[in-house]
Design an enzyme around this catalytic site. Structure first.
Site, PDB file in Angstrom:
ATOM      1  N   HIS A   1      60.568  48.180  36.543  1.00  0.00           N
ATOM      2  CA  HIS A   1      61.942  48.026  37.095  1.00  0.00           C
ATOM      3  C   HIS A   1      62.238  49.388  37.712  1.00  0.00           C
ATOM      4  O   HIS A   1      62.936  50.058  37.326  1.00  0.00           O
ATOM      5  CB  HIS A   1      62.997  47.472  35.969  1.00  0.00           C
TER       6      HIS A   1
ATOM      7  N   GLN B   1      65.775  50.670  38.730  1.00  0.00           N
ATOM      8  CA  GLN B   1      66.695  50.937  37.302  1.00  0.00           C
ATOM      9  C   GLN B   1      66.425  52.336  37.049  1.00  0.00           C
ATOM     10  O   GLN B   1      67.280  53.127  36.692  1.00  0.00           O
ATOM     11  CB  GLN B   1      66.233  50.013  36.254  1.00  0.00           C
TER      12      GLN B   1
ATOM     13  N   ASP C   1      67.388  48.641  25.386  1.00  0.00           N
ATOM     14  CA  ASP C   1      67.744  47.530  26.110  1.00  0.00           C
ATOM     15  C   ASP C   1      67.292  46.272  25.228  1.00  0.00           C
ATOM     16  O   ASP C   1      66.943  46.456  24.158  1.00  0.00           O
ATOM     17  CB  ASP C   1      66.183  47.678  27.326  1.00  0.00           C
TER      18      ASP C   1
ATOM     19  N   CYS D   1      70.465  49.616  30.350  1.00  0.00           N
ATOM     20  CA  CYS D   1      70.251  49.013  31.678  1.00  0.00           C
ATOM     21  C   CYS D   1      71.222  47.798  31.882  1.00  0.00           C
ATOM     22  O   CYS D   1      71.487  47.728  33.164  1.00  0.00           O
ATOM     23  CB  CYS D   1      68.857  48.549  32.077  1.00  0.00           C
TER      24      CYS D   1
ATOM     25  N   ARG E   1      62.867  39.905  42.991  1.00  0.00           N
ATOM     26  CA  ARG E   1      62.616  39.863  41.587  1.00  0.00           C
ATOM     27  C   ARG E   1      62.011  38.801  41.009  1.00  0.00           C
ATOM     28  O   ARG E   1      62.273  37.784  41.470  1.00  0.00           O
ATOM     29  CB  ARG E   1      64.209  39.767  40.941  1.00  0.00           C
TER      30      ARG E   1
ATOM     31  N   ARG F   1      73.319  52.259  39.956  1.00  0.00           N
ATOM     32  CA  ARG F   1      72.297  51.221  40.591  1.00  0.00           C
ATOM     33  C   ARG F   1      72.481  51.417  42.256  1.00  0.00           C
ATOM     34  O   ARG F   1      71.623  51.513  43.038  1.00  0.00           O
ATOM     35  CB  ARG F   1      72.533  49.953  39.953  1.00  0.00           C
TER      36      ARG F   1
HETATM   37  N1   CP Z   1      70.006  46.101  34.837  1.00  0.00           N
HETATM   38  C1   CP Z   1      69.605  45.097  35.768  1.00  0.00           C
HETATM   39  O1   CP Z   1      68.696  44.793  36.400  1.00  0.00           O
HETATM   40  O2   CP Z   1      70.794  44.130  35.809  1.00  0.00           O
HETATM   41  P1   CP Z   1      70.653  42.823  36.519  1.00  0.00           P
HETATM   42  O3   CP Z   1      69.402  41.964  35.667  1.00  0.00           O
HETATM   43  O4   CP Z   1      72.018  42.146  36.258  1.00  0.00           O
HETATM   44  O5   CP Z   1      70.078  42.715  37.763  1.00  0.00           O
HETATM   45  N1  NVA Z   2      63.945  44.054  30.143  1.00  0.00           N
HETATM   46  C1  NVA Z   2      65.115  43.255  30.562  1.00  0.00           C
HETATM   47  C2  NVA Z   2      65.731  43.991  31.560  1.00  0.00           C
HETATM   48  C3  NVA Z   2      66.838  43.207  32.241  1.00  0.00           C
HETATM   49  C4  NVA Z   2      67.680  44.134  33.458  1.00  0.00           C
HETATM   50  C5  NVA Z   2      64.595  42.105  31.074  1.00  0.00           C
HETATM   51  O1  NVA Z   2      63.427  42.293  31.640  1.00  0.00           O
HETATM   52  O2  NVA Z   2      65.006  41.015  30.936  1.00  0.00           O
END
Ligand code: CP
Ligand code: NVA
Length: 319
Positions: free
Chosen positions: A128, A131, A229, A269, A101, A297
């Site tokens: 992502h 997701q 989101d 998400c 990440r 997930r």
């Molecule tokens: N939706 C998602 O990726 O959640 P987290 O940021 O908690 O991993």
């Molecule tokens: N769009 C959001 C998704 C979090 C799971 C972000 O990138 O923070």
């Protein structure tokens, strides 16, 4: 060596195989079976942004599959203590895959470039993909009428994403294109999915049905899935006040939902900012499938891990 940086890295057949593997493993788990398919294998979780779902679902999923996981925090010094070449080639000596990440997508591409270890994108500013796999698994279950999943149930399902054309929206639009499902983004001017991504989707999937509306009310009567989101993604905190004003007409609330088909489901998400992009009554309402989606997930990623790390098991067990 395979990577998943975006869903462009998989063919449509491979995406289907990952989903079928996820469904197969979910059924096994439901029946009390946790086959140790990845016994002796280890994944690393290299995260430079916070996470609940992605981290915990990968770690729990690896445990269920008989493998191990290591959370690699700040102290491993990614990008700080040594060159990316040394970093990734050393990781490749120990790990079977790295789930990453990152603040910028380039960082994940850079790790994969050395072909030293399989890299899975656990969220970047661009995409992502994990997701999106869980999202489509959820849509397939919901429209199969229960806990089971059938690809047929996805046919023609229209997904509307309300809000920012961000990492989650891009990945979902691409996954819809892969499965030939119509996708509409309802967003203000200046916040649509970028043309570079849309062009890539159209080049890869010339029949992609992707459209944009400014007012979500214009499309909602015709959709099967309403997805939203946060308005401010991680890394955009300086723009939060401005975004709050710009996105105010894009809240998924009871008024908007009153125009949606009663059969449509609501997805997010998570994490959500209740009262901003979605109201309490919608997130906890009868059309919400958000908690099931979060649970998926783990199931989707188990499918991905087994497809990537135990392809022979998939050929033998998954139809
Ligand atoms: N939706 C998602 O990726 O959640 P987290 O940021 O908690 O991993
Ligand atoms: N769009 C959001 C998704 C979090 C799971 C972000 O990138 O923070």
């Amino acid at each position: 060596m395979r990577h998943l940086l975006t869903l462009f890295d998989l063919t449509p057949t491979e995406v289907r195989t990952v989903l079928s593997t996820a469904v197969h493993l979910k059924r096994l788990l439901r029946d009390g079976h946790r086959p140790p398919i990845l016994a002796g294998q280890t994944v690393g979780l290299l995260f430079e942004k916070p996470s609940l779902r992605t981290r915990v679902s990968f770690e729990a999923g690896m445990n269920q599959l008989g493998g191990g996981s290591l959370f690699l925090g700040e102290d491993v010094g990614w990008g700080k203590r040594e060159s990316p070449a040394d970093f990734t080639r050393v990781l490749g000596q120990f790990l079977d895959a790295v789930i990453c990440r990152a603040k910028s997508h380039d960082r994940v591409e850079e790790l994969a470039r050395f072909e030293a270890v399989s890299v899975i994108n656990g969220l970047t500013d661009l995409s992502h993909p994990c997701q999106a796999l869980a999202d489509i698994l959820t849509v397939g279950e919901v429209f199969s009428g229960g806990d089971d999943f059938h690809f047929d149930a996805l046919r023609g399902r229209h997904v509307m994403f309300v809000g920012d054309g961000n990492n989650v929206a891009r990945s979902l639009a691409l996954h819809c294109a892969i499965l030939d499902m119509p996708f509409t983004l309802a967003c203000p001017d200046g916040y649509a999915i970028d043309d570079i991504w849309l062009q890539r989707v159209r080049n890869a999937y010339p029949n992609a049905q992707i459209s944009r509306v400014e007012d979500p009310g214009d499309a909602i009567s015709d959709v099967d899935v309403i997805y939203t989101d946060v308005w401010t993604s991680m890394g955009q905190e300086a723009e939060a006040a401005e975004r709050r004003k710009i996105f105010a007409p894009y809240r998924v609330d009871a008024k908007l939902m009153s125009k949606a088909p009663k059969t449509a489901c609501v997805l997010h998400c998570l994490p959500a900012v209740r009262g901003e992009e979605i109201t309490q009554e919608v997130i906890d309402g009868p059309q919400s499938q958000i908690i099931r989606q979060a649970g998926n997930r783990m199931h989707a990623q188990k499918g991905l891990l087994v497809w990537m790390l135990a392809p022979n098991w998939v050929s033998e067990h998954v139809k």
